[in-house]
Design a protein around this motif. Structure first.
Motif, short mmCIF file in Angstrom:
data_model
loop_
_atom_site.label_atom_id
_atom_site.label_comp_id
_atom_site.label_asym_id
_atom_site.label_seq_id
_atom_site.Cartn_x
_atom_site.Cartn_y
_atom_site.Cartn_z
N PHE A 68 30.62 82.60 75.84
CA PHE A 68 31.57 83.69 75.98
C PHE A 68 30.86 84.90 76.58
N ARG A 69 31.64 85.71 77.32
CA ARG A 69 31.09 86.94 77.87
C ARG A 69 32.11 88.06 77.74
N ILE A 70 31.68 89.15 77.12
CA ILE A 70 32.55 90.32 76.98
C ILE A 70 32.23 91.31 78.08
N SER A 71 33.26 91.96 78.58
CA SER A 71 33.07 92.97 79.62
C SER A 71 34.17 94.02 79.49
N ARG A 72 34.02 95.12 80.19
CA ARG A 72 35.04 96.15 80.13
C ARG A 72 35.12 96.88 81.46
N ASP A 73 36.29 97.43 81.73
CA ASP A 73 36.53 98.26 82.90
C ASP A 73 37.04 99.59 82.37
N ASN A 74 36.17 100.56 82.26
CA ASN A 74 36.54 101.83 81.65
C ASN A 74 37.56 102.60 82.49
N ALA A 75 37.53 102.42 83.79
CA ALA A 75 38.50 103.09 84.65
C ALA A 75 39.92 102.61 84.36
N LYS A 76 40.03 101.36 83.95
CA LYS A 76 41.35 100.78 83.66
C LYS A 76 41.62 100.68 82.16
N SER A 77 40.66 101.09 81.34
CA SER A 77 40.79 101.00 79.88
C SER A 77 41.12 99.58 79.43
N THR A 78 40.36 98.65 79.95
CA THR A 78 40.56 97.25 79.57
C THR A 78 39.25 96.63 79.11
N VAL A 79 39.39 95.65 78.26
CA VAL A 79 38.25 94.87 77.76
C VAL A 79 38.61 93.40 77.92
N SER A 80 37.65 92.60 78.37
CA SER A 80 37.94 91.19 78.60
C SER A 80 36.96 90.31 77.84
N LEU A 81 37.39 89.11 77.57
CA LEU A 81 36.53 88.10 76.94
C LEU A 81 36.68 86.81 77.74
N GLN A 82 35.66 86.48 78.51
CA GLN A 82 35.65 85.23 79.26
C GLN A 82 35.10 84.14 78.35
N MET A 83 35.89 83.11 78.14
CA MET A 83 35.51 82.04 77.23
C MET A 83 35.38 80.74 78.01
N ASN A 84 34.19 80.19 78.02
CA ASN A 84 33.91 78.95 78.73
C ASN A 84 33.53 77.85 77.76
N SER A 85 33.62 76.63 78.22
CA SER A 85 33.23 75.47 77.40
C SER A 85 33.89 75.53 76.03
N LEU A 86 35.18 75.74 76.02
CA LEU A 86 35.89 75.90 74.76
C LEU A 86 35.86 74.62 73.93
N GLN A 87 35.75 74.80 72.62
CA GLN A 87 35.69 73.71 71.67
C GLN A 87 36.81 73.85 70.64
N PRO A 88 37.16 72.77 69.96
CA PRO A 88 38.22 72.86 68.95
C PRO A 88 37.96 73.94 67.90
N GLU A 89 36.71 74.17 67.58
CA GLU A 89 36.39 75.19 66.57
C GLU A 89 36.60 76.60 67.07
N ASP A 90 36.90 76.76 68.35
CA ASP A 90 37.24 78.07 68.88
C ASP A 90 38.71 78.40 68.68
N THR A 91 39.47 77.43 68.20
CA THR A 91 40.89 77.66 67.93
C THR A 91 41.07 78.74 66.87
N ALA A 92 41.82 79.77 67.23
CA ALA A 92 42.01 80.91 66.33
C ALA A 92 42.93 81.91 66.99
#
Length: 123
Positions: A68-92
């Motif tokens: 996973f990788r967290i990032s943000r764009d302060n100019a747009k007031s947004t925060v993102s979470l890129q999730m790769n190689s997802l597994q069943p235990e990531d279900t939530a």
């Protein structure tokens, strides 16, 4: 008051990727750290990742580090979470959070929360 709205959840297969987004509105988002937590059925809410307002300070839970990788764009007031190689235990349900000051890993440190977005990973 900071209002947070998540988007981007969904149902995917093992190994797939998803990108969650969080849009902030309301009072200024400046100087607010942001984070992602998740809660699976029957389990306590757990920390996923957090990021500082401007300094390159990032925290990840061991369970998502390298995927996973967290990032943000302060100019747009947004925060993102890129999730790769997802597994069943990531279900939530994934929650976006914010707090004035540095990033933290404890949910009690965050006064602002979104409504959550469901992520389901099937094998």
């Amino acid at each position: 008051q900071v209002h947070l709205v998540e988007s981007g959840g969904g149902s995917v297969q093992v190994g797939d990727s998803l990108r969650l987004s969080c849009a902030a509105s309301g009072r200024t988002f400046r100087d607010h750290a942001a984070g992602w937590f998740r809660q699976a059925p029957g389990k306590e809410r757990e920390f996923v990742a957090s990021i500082a307002w401007s300094a390159p300070i990032l925290y990840y839970a061991d369970s998502v580090k390298g995927r996973f990788r967290i990032s943000r764009d302060n100019a747009k007031s947004t925060v993102s979470l890129q999730m790769n190689s997802l597994q069943p235990e990531d279900t939530a349900v994934y929650f976006c959070t914010a707090r004035l000051g540095p990033p933290e890993v404890r949910s009690s440190e965050y006064p602002y929360w979104g409504q959550g977005t469901q992520v389901t990973v099937s094998s």
